[in-house]
Design an enzyme around this catalytic site. Sequence first.
Site, PDB file in Angstrom:
ATOM      1  N   HIS A  45     -37.175 -11.079 -10.598  1.00  0.00           N
ATOM      2  CA  HIS A  45     -37.905 -11.939 -11.526  1.00  0.00           C
ATOM      3  C   HIS A  45     -38.003 -13.394 -11.060  1.00  0.00           C
ATOM      4  O   HIS A  45     -38.799 -14.157 -11.609  1.00  0.00           O
ATOM      5  CB  HIS A  45     -37.257 -11.892 -12.913  1.00  0.00           C
ATOM      6  N   GLU A 149     -30.954   0.541 -17.474  1.00  0.00           N
ATOM      7  CA  GLU A 149     -31.762  -0.282 -18.370  1.00  0.00           C
ATOM      8  C   GLU A 149     -32.881   0.497 -19.040  1.00  0.00           C
ATOM      9  O   GLU A 149     -33.885  -0.083 -19.463  1.00  0.00           O
ATOM     10  CB  GLU A 149     -32.322  -1.489 -17.602  1.00  0.00           C
ATOM     11  N   ASP A 175     -33.950  -4.760 -21.430  1.00  0.00           N
ATOM     12  CA  ASP A 175     -34.857  -3.673 -21.061  1.00  0.00           C
ATOM     13  C   ASP A 175     -34.448  -2.365 -21.725  1.00  0.00           C
ATOM     14  O   ASP A 175     -35.309  -1.557 -22.101  1.00  0.00           O
ATOM     15  CB  ASP A 175     -34.907  -3.512 -19.545  1.00  0.00           C
TER      16      ASP A 175
END
Length: 252
Positions: A45, A149, A175
């Site tokens: 990310h 996740e 998530d």
Amino acid sequence: MKNRLNELLKSGKTAVGTMIQLPSAPVVEVLAQAGFDWLVIDTEHGPIDIETLHAMIRATSETPVTPTVRVARNLDWLAKRVLDVGALGVMMPGVNSVAEAQAAVSAVRYPPQGNRGYGPTFASLRWGMSSAEYARQANDAMTAIIQIEHIEAVERIDEILAVPGIDMALIGPNDLSGSMGLLGQVAHADVQAAIARVLKAAQKARVAPGIFGITPDEMNRYIAQGFRAILVGVDVGFLAAGAKNVLAQIKR
């Protein structure tokens, strides 16, 4: 090669780390000196390229901090690149099956334990050793981290954690909650039940259970439950919170 994260996990102690998304070696240097046991440089990310990543990993030199990297996807060539610039562990996101867990573990170790390609020029330089000596020590020194996740991974957690070579199973609560139709509702009873299921399975499989969170109170609760690998906060959040705190105290 010293890997403080592995040492703590093998001794049953708690390893406290944080996430880094800013493409900055000085940020790593500051956090490495702050007292964390391990750092996760987030290339999934964060806007971090491989050259910057190399400098960020080198910024942990002369400290006991273990530099690990979250790659963008569970792909061996992504793991190879970050290991070859000196990372001591790789976090593979979105591991939802046995096959994906096997691929994640294999990517961080040389044959015969894995399929990591040979070419550790910069990794060996970091430790002042030859490439051959680095390769002899690397498999034992690495930390193979899978991220749990998604609810599909929770449903298959026992078989996933039976895969040999997993050092840590780290839960991504946000998530995970999203995959359950409860995005951001980490405190929801169903999400917490899923988290507890992964924790129990990890303890049974003797895989270090890890989790990400934001506040110290939240993380202290997870530690009390039995989590041993803690990721608290992110560098961007620390910077923003510190700036806001100072500004709030200034009379304009």
